[in-house]
Design a protein around this motif. Structure first.
Motif, short mmCIF file in Angstrom:
data_model
loop_
_atom_site.label_atom_id
_atom_site.label_comp_id
_atom_site.label_asym_id
_atom_site.label_seq_id
_atom_site.Cartn_x
_atom_site.Cartn_y
_atom_site.Cartn_z
N SER A 160 -21.04 -13.96 -27.99
CA SER A 160 -21.15 -12.99 -28.90
C SER A 160 -19.35 -13.05 -28.93
CB SER A 160 -21.62 -11.68 -29.06
OG SER A 160 -21.38 -11.23 -28.41
N VAL A 161 -19.22 -11.98 -30.12
CA VAL A 161 -17.30 -11.49 -30.29
C VAL A 161 -17.17 -10.46 -29.15
CG1 VAL A 161 -15.95 -10.66 -32.16
CG2 VAL A 161 -17.87 -12.44 -32.42
N ALA A 162 -18.73 -9.88 -29.12
CA ALA A 162 -18.07 -8.59 -27.45
C ALA A 162 -18.62 -9.35 -26.21
CB ALA A 162 -19.56 -7.83 -27.85
N ASP A 163 -18.03 -10.23 -26.21
CA ASP A 163 -18.46 -11.07 -24.86
C ASP A 163 -16.45 -11.11 -24.74
OD1 ASP A 163 -21.13 -10.93 -24.13
OD2 ASP A 163 -21.06 -12.34 -25.25
N VAL A 164 -16.53 -11.49 -25.47
CA VAL A 164 -14.85 -12.62 -24.98
C VAL A 164 -13.23 -11.02 -26.05
CG1 VAL A 164 -13.73 -14.32 -26.05
CG2 VAL A 164 -16.07 -14.15 -25.52
N MET A 165 -14.11 -10.04 -26.91
CA MET A 165 -12.89 -9.52 -27.63
C MET A 165 -12.36 -8.73 -26.71
SD MET A 165 -15.24 -6.32 -29.10
CE MET A 165 -16.00 -4.95 -28.56
N LEU A 166 -10.26 -8.21 -26.90
CA LEU A 166 -9.75 -7.62 -26.01
C LEU A 166 -10.24 -6.18 -26.41
CD1 LEU A 166 -6.60 -9.75 -27.62
CD2 LEU A 166 -7.77 -9.39 -25.13
N PRO A 167 -10.10 -5.46 -25.40
CA PRO A 167 -10.65 -4.39 -25.51
C PRO A 167 -9.17 -3.18 -26.55
CG PRO A 167 -10.13 -4.59 -23.01
CD PRO A 167 -10.00 -5.62 -23.89
N LEU A 168 -9.75 -1.68 -26.42
CA LEU A 168 -9.25 -1.41 -27.42
C LEU A 168 -7.50 -0.86 -27.15
CD1 LEU A 168 -11.04 0.90 -29.67
CD2 LEU A 168 -9.51 -0.72 -30.35
N ASP A 169 -7.85 -0.97 -25.75
CA ASP A 169 -6.49 0.04 -24.61
C ASP A 169 -5.69 -1.51 -24.50
OD1 ASP A 169 -8.40 -1.91 -22.98
OD2 ASP A 169 -7.51 -0.84 -20.90
N VAL A 170 -6.12 -2.37 -25.02
CA VAL A 170 -4.44 -3.93 -24.76
C VAL A 170 -4.91 -4.68 -26.18
CG1 VAL A 170 -5.12 -4.50 -22.74
CG2 VAL A 170 -6.66 -6.06 -24.74
N CYS A 171 -4.81 -3.57 -27.08
CA CYS A 171 -4.58 -3.42 -28.70
C CYS A 171 -4.12 -3.21 -28.90
CB CYS A 171 -6.41 -3.72 -29.79
SG CYS A 171 -7.67 -4.75 -28.74
#
Length: 132
Positions: free
Chosen positions: A1-12
């Motif tokens: 799923s997208v959740a498994d691959v997305m960049l977390p907020l601290d690097v966005c």
């Protein structure tokens, strides 16, 4: 799923509505991404801005560069960006990104709170590891 691959907020790259365009460019540079999510005080997505948006604005607006960089980001942000839910299957997110010709996809919950960012590079690497 997208959740498994997305960049977390601290690097966005994130910016509030009143961030100066110059500050948003600095934030993109720090995170080495060509997009920033524009958020409200509750971290809800209210728009995005990309390096391409800024480039097109520079070519279109007859305004000194210094004045443009002092504008609030909300004046130039895309107010209805394409987004994904964290439960969206990765293959569907990749299809969406391909159809819309975009490299980054903000990931939001049902209240539009930003959870992360799906970047094409990480999504493709993860998709190549999936069983056929």
């Amino acid at each position: 799923s997208v959740a498994d691959v997305m960049l977390p907020l601290d690097v966005c790259p994130l910016a509030n509505r009143r961030s100066l365009l110059k500050e948003v460019l600095d934030e993109m540079d720090v995170h080495r991404l060509g997009i920033a999510c524009v958020i409200d005080s509750d971290q809800r997505l209210v728009g995005i801005i990309t390096e391409g948006d800024i480039r097109r604005k520079l070519l279109k607006v007859q305004k000194p560069l210094a004045a443009l960089l002092a504008d609030d980001v909300q004046a130039h942000a895309i107010k209805t960006p394409i987004t994904a839910n964290e439960d969206l299957p990765l293959i569907d997110a990749l299809a969406l990104m391909s159809d819309r010709k975009i490299w980054d996809l903000p990931v939001v919950d049902r209240n539009m709170k930003v959870l992360g960012l799906l970047h094409l590079h990480q999504a493709l690497i993860a998709a190549m590891r999936l069983p056929a």
